[in-house]
Design a protein around this motif. Structure first.
Motif, PDB file in Angstrom:
ATOM      1  N   PHE A 117       0.852  -1.189   0.000  1.00 12.82           N
ATOM      2  CA  PHE A 117       0.000   0.000   0.000  1.00 12.82           C
ATOM      3  C   PHE A 117       0.886   1.237   0.000  1.00 12.82           C
ATOM      4  CE2 PHE A 117      -2.618  -3.150   2.437  1.00 12.82           C
ATOM      5  CZ  PHE A 117      -3.636  -3.293   1.506  1.00 12.82           C
ATOM      6  N   PRO A 118       0.450   2.344  -0.611  1.00 10.08           N
ATOM      7  CA  PRO A 118      -0.780   2.535  -1.402  1.00 10.08           C
ATOM      8  C   PRO A 118      -0.536   2.161  -2.871  1.00 10.08           C
ATOM      9  CG  PRO A 118       0.338   4.630  -1.173  1.00 10.08           C
ATOM     10  CD  PRO A 118       1.180   3.622  -0.422  1.00 10.08           C
ATOM     11  N   PHE A 119      -1.637   1.967  -3.608  1.00 14.25           N
ATOM     12  CA  PHE A 119      -1.529   1.695  -5.031  1.00 14.25           C
ATOM     13  C   PHE A 119      -2.818   2.081  -5.738  1.00 14.25           C
ATOM     14  CE2 PHE A 119      -2.643  -2.397  -2.923  1.00 14.25           C
ATOM     15  CZ  PHE A 119      -3.877  -2.657  -3.491  1.00 14.25           C
ATOM     16  N   VAL A 120      -2.734   2.179  -7.052  1.00 15.32           N
ATOM     17  CA  VAL A 120      -3.912   2.343  -7.906  1.00 15.32           C
ATOM     18  C   VAL A 120      -4.357   0.952  -8.330  1.00 15.32           C
ATOM     19  CG1 VAL A 120      -4.771   3.161 -10.142  1.00 15.32           C
ATOM     20  CG2 VAL A 120      -3.311   4.636  -8.745  1.00 15.32           C
ATOM     21  N   ALA A 121      -5.640   0.700  -8.299  1.00 14.49           N
ATOM     22  CA  ALA A 121      -6.169  -0.601  -8.704  1.00 14.49           C
ATOM     23  C   ALA A 121      -7.093  -0.449  -9.899  1.00 14.49           C
ATOM     24  CB  ALA A 121      -6.925  -1.256  -7.554  1.00 14.49           C
ATOM     25  N   LEU A 122      -6.867  -1.292 -10.893  1.00  6.46           N
ATOM     26  CA  LEU A 122      -7.783  -1.419 -12.024  1.00  6.46           C
ATOM     27  C   LEU A 122      -8.561  -2.707 -11.819  1.00  6.46           C
ATOM     28  CD1 LEU A 122      -8.871  -0.684 -14.885  1.00  6.46           C
ATOM     29  CD2 LEU A 122      -6.963  -2.027 -15.817  1.00  6.46           C
TER      30      LEU A 122
ATOM     31  N   ASP B 277      -5.365   2.883  -0.202  1.00  3.50           N
ATOM     32  CA  ASP B 277      -4.370   3.282   0.795  1.00  3.50           C
ATOM     33  C   ASP B 277      -4.210   2.254   1.900  1.00  3.50           C
ATOM     34  OD1 ASP B 277      -3.472   5.932  -0.105  1.00  3.50           O
ATOM     35  OD2 ASP B 277      -5.582   6.476   0.130  1.00  3.50           O
ATOM     36  N   GLY B 278      -5.067   1.252   1.915  1.00  5.82           N
ATOM     37  CA  GLY B 278      -4.991   0.197   2.916  1.00  5.82           C
ATOM     38  C   GLY B 278      -6.265  -0.617   2.877  1.00  5.82           C
ATOM     39  N   VAL B 279      -6.349  -1.647   3.695  1.00  5.55           N
ATOM     40  CA  VAL B 279      -7.558  -2.472   3.737  1.00  5.55           C
ATOM     41  C   VAL B 279      -8.727  -1.609   4.202  1.00  5.55           C
ATOM     42  CG1 VAL B 279      -8.643  -4.488   4.759  1.00  5.55           C
ATOM     43  CG2 VAL B 279      -6.196  -4.524   4.243  1.00  5.55           C
ATOM     44  N   GLY B 280      -9.782  -1.569   3.397  1.00  6.49           N
ATOM     45  CA  GLY B 280     -10.950  -0.765   3.729  1.00  6.49           C
ATOM     46  C   GLY B 280     -10.793   0.711   3.456  1.00  6.49           C
ATOM     47  N   ARG B 281      -9.706   1.120   2.843  1.00  8.53           N
ATOM     48  CA  ARG B 281      -9.461   2.541   2.562  1.00  8.53           C
ATOM     49  C   ARG B 281      -9.389   2.720   1.051  1.00  8.53           C
ATOM     50  NH1 ARG B 281      -4.138   3.763   5.672  1.00  8.53           N
ATOM     51  NH2 ARG B 281      -4.533   5.889   4.902  1.00  8.53           N
ATOM     52  N   TYR B 282     -10.559   2.899   0.441  1.00  4.21           N
ATOM     53  CA  TYR B 282     -10.688   2.914  -1.003  1.00  4.21           C
ATOM     54  C   TYR B 282     -11.326   4.218  -1.483  1.00  4.21           C
ATOM     55  CZ  TYR B 282     -10.424  -2.009   0.299  1.00  4.21           C
ATOM     56  OH  TYR B 282     -10.053  -3.195   0.874  1.00  4.21           O
TER      57      TYR B 282
ATOM     58  N   VAL C 178     -27.924 -10.757   1.723  1.00  2.00           N
ATOM     59  CA  VAL C 178     -26.969 -10.569   0.635  1.00  2.00           C
ATOM     60  C   VAL C 178     -27.220  -9.203  -0.006  1.00  2.00           C
ATOM     61  CG1 VAL C 178     -26.722 -13.030   0.166  1.00  2.00           C
ATOM     62  CG2 VAL C 178     -28.495 -11.737  -1.028  1.00  2.00           C
ATOM     63  N   LYS C 179     -26.226  -8.719  -0.733  1.00  2.00           N
ATOM     64  CA  LYS C 179     -26.321  -7.409  -1.376  1.00  2.00           C
ATOM     65  C   LYS C 179     -25.940  -7.558  -2.850  1.00  2.00           C
ATOM     66  CE  LYS C 179     -25.404  -3.761   1.016  1.00  2.00           C
ATOM     67  NZ  LYS C 179     -24.784  -2.657   1.805  1.00  2.00           N
ATOM     68  N   PRO C 180     -26.912  -7.934  -3.700  1.00  6.75           N
ATOM     69  CA  PRO C 180     -26.612  -8.115  -5.122  1.00  6.75           C
ATOM     70  C   PRO C 180     -26.005  -6.876  -5.765  1.00  6.75           C
ATOM     71  CG  PRO C 180     -28.747  -9.058  -4.590  1.00  6.75           C
ATOM     72  CD  PRO C 180     -28.315  -8.286  -3.375  1.00  6.75           C
ATOM     73  N   ARG C 181     -26.403  -5.694  -5.290  1.00  6.31           N
ATOM     74  CA  ARG C 181     -25.798  -4.439  -5.758  1.00  6.31           C
ATOM     75  C   ARG C 181     -25.124  -3.791  -4.552  1.00  6.31           C
ATOM     76  NH1 ARG C 181     -27.383  -2.917 -10.798  1.00  6.31           N
ATOM     77  NH2 ARG C 181     -29.165  -4.025 -11.700  1.00  6.31           N
ATOM     78  N   TRP C 182     -23.813  -3.598  -4.652  1.00  6.21           N
ATOM     79  CA  TRP C 182     -23.062  -3.129  -3.499  1.00  6.21           C
ATOM     80  C   TRP C 182     -21.813  -2.417  -3.983  1.00  6.21           C
ATOM     81  CZ3 TRP C 182     -20.688  -6.920   0.680  1.00  6.21           C
ATOM     82  CH2 TRP C 182     -20.326  -6.184   1.811  1.00  6.21           C
ATOM     83  N   SER C 183     -21.744  -1.140  -3.749  1.00 12.66           N
ATOM     84  CA  SER C 183     -20.600  -0.356  -4.191  1.00 12.66           C
ATOM     85  C   SER C 183     -19.400  -0.599  -3.290  1.00 12.66           C
ATOM     86  CB  SER C 183     -20.956   1.130  -4.194  1.00 12.66           C
ATOM     87  OG  SER C 183     -19.803   1.922  -4.398  1.00 12.66           O
ATOM     88  N   LEU C 184     -18.255  -0.799  -3.894  1.00 10.00           N
ATOM     89  CA  LEU C 184     -17.031  -0.994  -3.121  1.00 10.00           C
ATOM     90  C   LEU C 184     -16.691   0.245  -2.314  1.00 10.00           C
ATOM     91  CD1 LEU C 184     -14.624  -2.794  -2.430  1.00 10.00           C
ATOM     92  CD2 LEU C 184     -13.496  -1.990  -4.504  1.00 10.00           C
ATOM     93  N   ALA C 185     -17.071   1.414  -2.824  1.00  8.58           N
ATOM     94  CA  ALA C 185     -16.776   2.665  -2.113  1.00  8.58           C
ATOM     95  C   ALA C 185     -17.453   2.702  -0.744  1.00  8.58           C
ATOM     96  CB  ALA C 185     -17.209   3.864  -2.954  1.00  8.58           C
ATOM     97  N   GLU C 186     -18.536   1.933  -0.579  1.00  8.62           N
ATOM     98  CA  GLU C 186     -19.244   1.920   0.704  1.00  8.62           C
ATOM     99  C   GLU C 186     -18.396   1.298   1.816  1.00  8.62           C
ATOM    100  OE1 GLU C 186     -23.176   0.217   0.586  1.00  8.62           O
ATOM    101  OE2 GLU C 186     -23.483   0.893  -1.471  1.00  8.62           O
ATOM    102  N   LEU C 187     -17.364   0.537   1.446  1.00 11.91           N
ATOM    103  CA  LEU C 187     -16.552  -0.141   2.453  1.00 11.91           C
ATOM    104  C   LEU C 187     -15.503   0.777   3.062  1.00 11.91           C
ATOM    105  CD1 LEU C 187     -15.716  -3.631   0.936  1.00 11.91           C
ATOM    106  CD2 LEU C 187     -17.537  -3.019   2.512  1.00 11.91           C
ATOM    107  N   SER C 188     -15.196   1.874   2.415  1.00  7.12           N
ATOM    108  CA  SER C 188     -14.083   2.708   2.857  1.00  7.12           C
ATOM    109  C   SER C 188     -14.255   3.141   4.309  1.00  7.12           C
ATOM    110  CB  SER C 188     -13.964   3.954   1.969  1.00  7.12           C
ATOM    111  OG  SER C 188     -12.786   4.659   2.251  1.00  7.12           O
ATOM    112  N   GLY C 189     -13.243   2.815   5.116  1.00 11.36           N
ATOM    113  CA  GLY C 189     -13.258   3.193   6.508  1.00 11.36           C
ATOM    114  C   GLY C 189     -14.072   2.274   7.395  1.00 11.36           C
ATOM    115  N   ARG C 190     -14.688   1.214   6.813  1.00  7.48           N
ATOM    116  CA  ARG C 190     -15.505   0.313   7.631  1.00  7.48           C
ATOM    117  C   ARG C 190     -14.741  -0.943   7.998  1.00  7.48           C
ATOM    118  NH1 ARG C 190     -20.692  -1.119   4.535  1.00  7.48           N
ATOM    119  NH2 ARG C 190     -20.876  -2.441   6.355  1.00  7.48           N
TER     120      ARG C 190
END
Length: 362
Positions: free
Chosen positions: A132-137, A150-155, A350-362
């Protein structure tokens, strides 16, 4: 801390076991995968109900196989992880239900994992893990996104597709050419025999000034070209499949030109993300990350800029249980587990639609 991971979001059933003891990157103890490709080929794509039923048949035998690989039993499992989303609702429910049932029976915590976070972190299982940190495609059949990690859960979401994902562009172009399912790998194989510049397909949003993607227009351009070639054939367009009148070389040229357009956009946007963030590491994850041309083009461009590129191992590019167990382990180590346990109900969702951005900081 041994974590059993279950992946069942679409058409692969994956189970894996990792050791997440201490602070070192979780270590893979065993994994097993069943692909439903053969079953879905007759329908030209994934049939959700069939996918769900097949997950039910496969998940427990795969679990037994993984435990046998590791030389362990269920009582040695300290936590159970499953893909909570995004994905097909019925397929997700299979993995979630099995995970929560095992957790309840064993008295172990259960962790719901974001499918894309699994892909995002999967290169940490490779022989050349990133830092970390890196850009992800993140590039797969249903998702094309650029993230700052920037780290686990930091997106931080930098850009994403506004319509079709890159994997969909591969699959839909393959279908227009009459190739079998799954279309993306079939198109990539055919492209090896064609010319990249025979047809100049559009590179959508290539110079948009942002980091978003769009591939729907490319599919339309491929359709238009296939129609033009079919109409120019002496016998005229076919009545069964539009691409039937095309010669093998014409199909290969269309495939190669379409692939070149997709890869050009992915490479250009990834480099723009590197420039925008100032970072010197790029992680490429998801099924399309196995594409040979994408790896070659990205590798060459990043070497010129002094940027390190990291990929998951080829057998971990597709959906798999190893990435789910890994992500659960890394979140657990980071204090982001949010597990169900014996102190809480084992009811699952379950969450069939779930944005990865929602995980940031969680």
């Amino acid at each position: 801390m041994r974590i059993l991971g279950i992946e069942s979001s679409c058409d692969e059933t994956g189970v894996a076991l990792v050791d997440a003891s201490g602070t070192a990157t979780p270590r893979l103890l065993g994994h097993s995968l069943h692909s439903q490709i053969e079953m879905h080929q007759a329908y030209g794509g994934v049939v959700p109900e069939l996918a769900s039923r097949d997950h039910i048949r496969r998940v427990l035998p795969l679990t037994d196989a993984v435990l046998a690989q590791a030389g362990l039993s269920l009582k040695d499992v300290d936590a159970v992880a499953h893909t909570r989303g995004p994905g097909l609702a019925g397929a997700l429910l299979v993995g979630s239900g099995v995970a929560c049932a095992l957790g309840f029976a064993l008295g172990r915590p259960v962790l719901g994992v974001h499918h894309l976070e699994g892909h995002l972190l999967s290169p940490f299982l490779s022989a050349d893990p990133p830092e970390f940190p890196f850009v992800a495609l993140l590039v797969s059949g249903g998702h094309t996104q650029l993230m700052r990690v920037d780290g686990v859960g930091r997106y931080e979401l930098l850009g994403e597709t506004i319509d079709d994902a890159a994997g969909e562009a591969f699959d839909k172009s393959a279908k227009l050419l009459g190739l079998g399912y799954p279309g993306g790998p079939a198109l990539a194989r055919l492209a090896q025999e064609g010319g990249d510049e025979v047809f100049r397909f559009p590179r959508p949003l290539l110079h948009s000034g942002d980091l978003d993607f769009s591939f729907a227009g490319l599919k339309t351009a491929v359709l238009t070209q296939v129609k033009r070639l079919a109409q120019a054939h002496p016998d005229g367009p076919a009545t069964t499949h539009l691409a039937d009148p095309l010669s093998h070389q014409q199909r290969a040229d269309v495939a190669a030109s379409a692939q070149a357009a997709i890869v050009d956009v992915l490479v250009k946007k990834s480099l723009s993300a590197i420039d925008a963030t100032g970072l010197k590491r790029l992680v490429v994850a998801g099924g399309v990350g196995a594409n040979t041309r994408l790896r070659e083009q990205l590798g060459a461009a990043c070497r010129q800029r002094g940027v390190r590129v990291h990929y998951p191992e080829l057998h971990l590019c597709t959906d798999n249980g190893a990435m789910i167990a890994l992500a659960a382990g890394m979140r657990w180590q980071a204090g982001l587990g949010h597990a169900k346990s014996a102190d809480q109900p084992y009811a699952f969702d379950v969450k069939p639609r779930w944005s990865l951005a929602e995980l940031s900081g969680r």
